[in-house]
Write an enzyme that holds these catalytic residues in place. Structure first.
Site, PDB file in Angstrom:
ATOM      1  N   LYS A   1     -21.037  -5.064   6.632  1.00  0.00           N
ATOM      2  CA  LYS A   1     -21.734  -6.152   5.941  1.00  0.00           C
ATOM      3  C   LYS A   1     -22.887  -6.755   6.747  1.00  0.00           C
ATOM      4  O   LYS A   1     -23.833  -7.275   6.195  1.00  0.00           O
ATOM      5  CB  LYS A   1     -20.732  -7.265   5.588  1.00  0.00           C
ATOM      6  CG  LYS A   1     -19.540  -6.785   4.763  1.00  0.00           C
ATOM      7  CD  LYS A   1     -19.987  -6.021   3.515  1.00  0.00           C
ATOM      8  CE  LYS A   1     -18.813  -5.477   2.739  1.00  0.00           C
ATOM      9  NZ  LYS A   1     -19.235  -4.554   1.668  1.00  0.00           N
TER      10      LYS A   1
ATOM     11  N   CYS B   1     -19.400  16.659   3.568  1.00  0.00           N
ATOM     12  CA  CYS B   1     -18.117  17.356   3.701  1.00  0.00           C
ATOM     13  C   CYS B   1     -17.633  17.934   2.379  1.00  0.00           C
ATOM     14  O   CYS B   1     -16.803  18.846   2.353  1.00  0.00           O
ATOM     15  CB  CYS B   1     -17.057  16.450   4.323  1.00  0.00           C
ATOM     16  SG  CYS B   1     -16.553  15.056   3.296  1.00  0.00           S
TER      17      CYS B   1
ATOM     18  N   ASP C   1     -22.268  13.090   1.073  1.00  0.00           N
ATOM     19  CA  ASP C   1     -21.531  14.157   0.378  1.00  0.00           C
ATOM     20  C   ASP C   1     -21.377  15.418   1.212  1.00  0.00           C
ATOM     21  O   ASP C   1     -20.903  16.437   0.701  1.00  0.00           O
ATOM     22  CB  ASP C   1     -22.264  14.540  -0.921  1.00  0.00           C
ATOM     23  CG  ASP C   1     -22.149  13.480  -2.001  1.00  0.00           C
ATOM     24  OD1 ASP C   1     -21.181  12.706  -1.976  1.00  0.00           O
ATOM     25  OD2 ASP C   1     -23.045  13.439  -2.875  1.00  0.00           O
TER      26      ASP C   1
ATOM     27  N   ASP D   1      -9.609   2.222  -7.779  1.00  0.00           N
ATOM     28  CA  ASP D   1     -10.138   1.981  -6.441  1.00  0.00           C
ATOM     29  C   ASP D   1     -10.325   0.488  -6.189  1.00  0.00           C
ATOM     30  O   ASP D   1     -11.318   0.067  -5.598  1.00  0.00           O
ATOM     31  CB  ASP D   1     -11.470   2.717  -6.286  1.00  0.00           C
ATOM     32  CG  ASP D   1     -11.962   2.772  -4.840  1.00  0.00           C
ATOM     33  OD1 ASP D   1     -11.122   2.645  -3.936  1.00  0.00           O
ATOM     34  OD2 ASP D   1     -13.177   2.925  -4.634  1.00  0.00           O
TER      35      ASP D   1
ATOM     36  N   CYS E   1     -17.762  22.358   1.184  1.00  0.00           N
ATOM     37  CA  CYS E   1     -16.406  22.850   0.902  1.00  0.00           C
ATOM     38  C   CYS E   1     -16.468  24.032  -0.065  1.00  0.00           C
ATOM     39  O   CYS E   1     -17.024  23.916  -1.168  1.00  0.00           O
ATOM     40  CB  CYS E   1     -15.561  21.735   0.306  1.00  0.00           C
ATOM     41  SG  CYS E   1     -13.883  22.263  -0.175  1.00  0.00           S
TER      42      CYS E   1
ATOM     43  N   LEU F   1      -9.198  14.596  -1.921  1.00  0.00           N
ATOM     44  CA  LEU F   1      -8.332  15.354  -2.813  1.00  0.00           C
ATOM     45  C   LEU F   1      -9.109  16.558  -3.326  1.00  0.00           C
ATOM     46  O   LEU F   1     -10.204  16.409  -3.870  1.00  0.00           O
ATOM     47  CB  LEU F   1      -7.875  14.484  -3.990  1.00  0.00           C
ATOM     48  CG  LEU F   1      -6.959  15.202  -4.989  1.00  0.00           C
ATOM     49  CD1 LEU F   1      -5.536  15.265  -4.443  1.00  0.00           C
ATOM     50  CD2 LEU F   1      -6.994  14.531  -6.357  1.00  0.00           C
TER      51      LEU F   1
ATOM     52  N   ARG G   1       0.826  -1.205   0.000  1.00  0.00           N
ATOM     53  CA  ARG G   1       0.000   0.000   0.000  1.00  0.00           C
ATOM     54  C   ARG G   1       0.861   1.255   0.000  1.00  0.00           C
ATOM     55  O   ARG G   1       0.456   2.307  -0.515  1.00  0.00           O
ATOM     56  CB  ARG G   1      -0.916  -0.016   1.229  1.00  0.00           C
ATOM     57  CG  ARG G   1      -2.160   0.825   1.117  1.00  0.00           C
ATOM     58  CD  ARG G   1      -3.056   0.615   2.324  1.00  0.00           C
ATOM     59  NE  ARG G   1      -3.690  -0.690   2.313  1.00  0.00           N
ATOM     60  CZ  ARG G   1      -4.797  -0.985   1.642  1.00  0.00           C
ATOM     61  NH1 ARG G   1      -5.386  -0.052   0.923  1.00  0.00           N
ATOM     62  NH2 ARG G   1      -5.317  -2.197   1.690  1.00  0.00           N
TER      63      ARG G   1
ATOM     64  N   SER H   1     -20.558   7.203   5.082  1.00  0.00           N
ATOM     65  CA  SER H   1     -20.252   6.370   3.913  1.00  0.00           C
ATOM     66  C   SER H   1     -19.854   4.964   4.345  1.00  0.00           C
ATOM     67  O   SER H   1     -20.294   3.968   3.755  1.00  0.00           O
ATOM     68  CB  SER H   1     -19.128   7.006   3.087  1.00  0.00           C
ATOM     69  OG  SER H   1     -19.604   8.138   2.393  1.00  0.00           O
TER      70      SER H   1
ATOM     71  N   ILE I   1     -10.531   8.950  -8.842  1.00  0.00           N
ATOM     72  CA  ILE I   1      -9.075   8.861  -9.000  1.00  0.00           C
ATOM     73  C   ILE I   1      -8.713   7.449  -9.442  1.00  0.00           C
ATOM     74  O   ILE I   1      -9.241   6.470  -8.915  1.00  0.00           O
ATOM     75  CB  ILE I   1      -8.342   9.181  -7.683  1.00  0.00           C
ATOM     76  CG1 ILE I   1      -8.836  10.507  -7.088  1.00  0.00           C
ATOM     77  CG2 ILE I   1      -6.825   9.233  -7.909  1.00  0.00           C
ATOM     78  CD1 ILE I   1      -8.261  10.821  -5.713  1.00  0.00           C
TER      79      ILE I   1
END
Length: 313
Positions: free
Chosen positions: A222, A243, A241, A134, A247, A158, A61, A215, A169
């Site tokens: 699970k 945060c 959504d 991802d 922004c 990001l 990672r 989220s 991304i």
């Protein structure tokens, strides 16, 4: 005559833009030293909750050369998913994160990356590597930041200067050298809107307690939600959504022009009762191409039950 590292970098960027990617940044593959202690501490605190996969492949990672043998370059790609103004959710209904409004981004972005990959093989010459959307132990936001695409904000997303944060991304990790880009400065300043607006108080500056994030609670878990949970989901049933919506940088967000990211069904018009009455067959029909299928109807029903119980208290 072989291309120079600068020419390879420029070629990758120009072709990425032709294939619809908003921006592309280049980094030299190697160990992410600055992220190592942060990731270790984040895991030690338990902020990953039940996401046990975050504990696996710790070394890979942090170092893509261990993940992709012989790799020399990380190409970070971002793709806009901010919806057009005419596409919006029923304001009185349960809420779904914008990234899941269209077709599953994993499939859409990977298909575009494959076209880019194939063209680069022709223009640059044969190279080896792998593509990721991802879907692997890659610290994608760290690589995007390292390549100068944006900075990681206080909400751990990001943020792209004058563009906001509603971007997918992805990465090409390849065994050829390209001229790397450098990082940019952090422009969050003294702003704390994301921290103050988070319904579950999951955000501290530059760090998110995943175990409290909506989220995570609506997608990643699970089985049953923790019995001690007393958090306010604010009517979110898949993702969140908040945060990003608060922004200031997202005031500059421009809508995407990707047909695959437009809603494939009319689920944004559904009322709360429509969601509560959703059958297994209808769920499968409506979300067969959507990222929402990941949580299954069981996960949606679980979130609905929690929200209704919370509202009754």
């Amino acid at each position: 005559m072989p291309l120079s590292k600068a020419e390879i970098s420029q070629l990758i960027k120009s072709k990425a833009q032709e294939h619809g990617f908003t921006f592309c940044g280049i980094s030299k593959a190697g160990f992410l030293e600055n992220e190592a202690s942060r990731l270790e501490q984040w895991l030690k605190i338990g902020y990953h909750g039940e996401m046990s996969y975050m504990e696996r492949n710790f070394d890979k990672r942090l170092d893509p050369t261990l993940l992709v043998e012989g790799s020399k370059t990380v190409v970070s790609l971002i793709y806009n998913y901010f919806p057009p103004a005419e596409v919006f959710q029923n304001p009185s209904a349960f809420k779904v994160s914008k990234y899941a409004w269209g077709k599953d981004y994993h499939e859409v972005i990977k298909a575009k990356m494959q076209f880019l990959w194939d063209e680069l093989q022709t223009l640059i010459g044969h190279f080896e590597g792998r593509m990721f959307v991802d879907s692997a132990p890659v610290l994608e936001k760290a690589w995007a930041q390292k390549s100068g695409l944006g900075w990681i904000g206080k909400n751990a997303n990001l943020i792209v200067p004058k563009k906001g944060s509603f971007f997918f991304i992805s990465e090409l990790i390849i065994d050829i050298e390209a001229e790397p880009d450098g990082p940019i400065k952090d422009f969050c300043g003294t702003c704390t809107r994301c921290i103050e607006a988070c319904p579950t108080e999951a955000i501290t500056p530059y760090q998110v307690d995943g175990s409290k994030c909506i989220s995570y609670l609506t997608i990643e878990i699970k089985e049953n939600l923790p019995a001690h949970l007393k958090l306010d989901f604010d009517d979110w049933i898949f993702g969140c959504d908040v945060c990003q919506d608060v922004c200031p940088w997202n005031r500059h967000a421009k809508s995407h022009n990707e047909p695959d990211f437009l809603p494939q069904t009319n689920f944004l018009d559904m009322s709360k009762s429509d969601w509560e009455e959703l059958s297994e067959d209808l769920f499968k029909e409506m979300f067969r191409y959507s990222a929402i299928k990941r949580t299954k109807l069981k996960g949606i029903k679980r979130s609905l039950a929690y929200i209704n119980k919370k509202n009754e208290q």
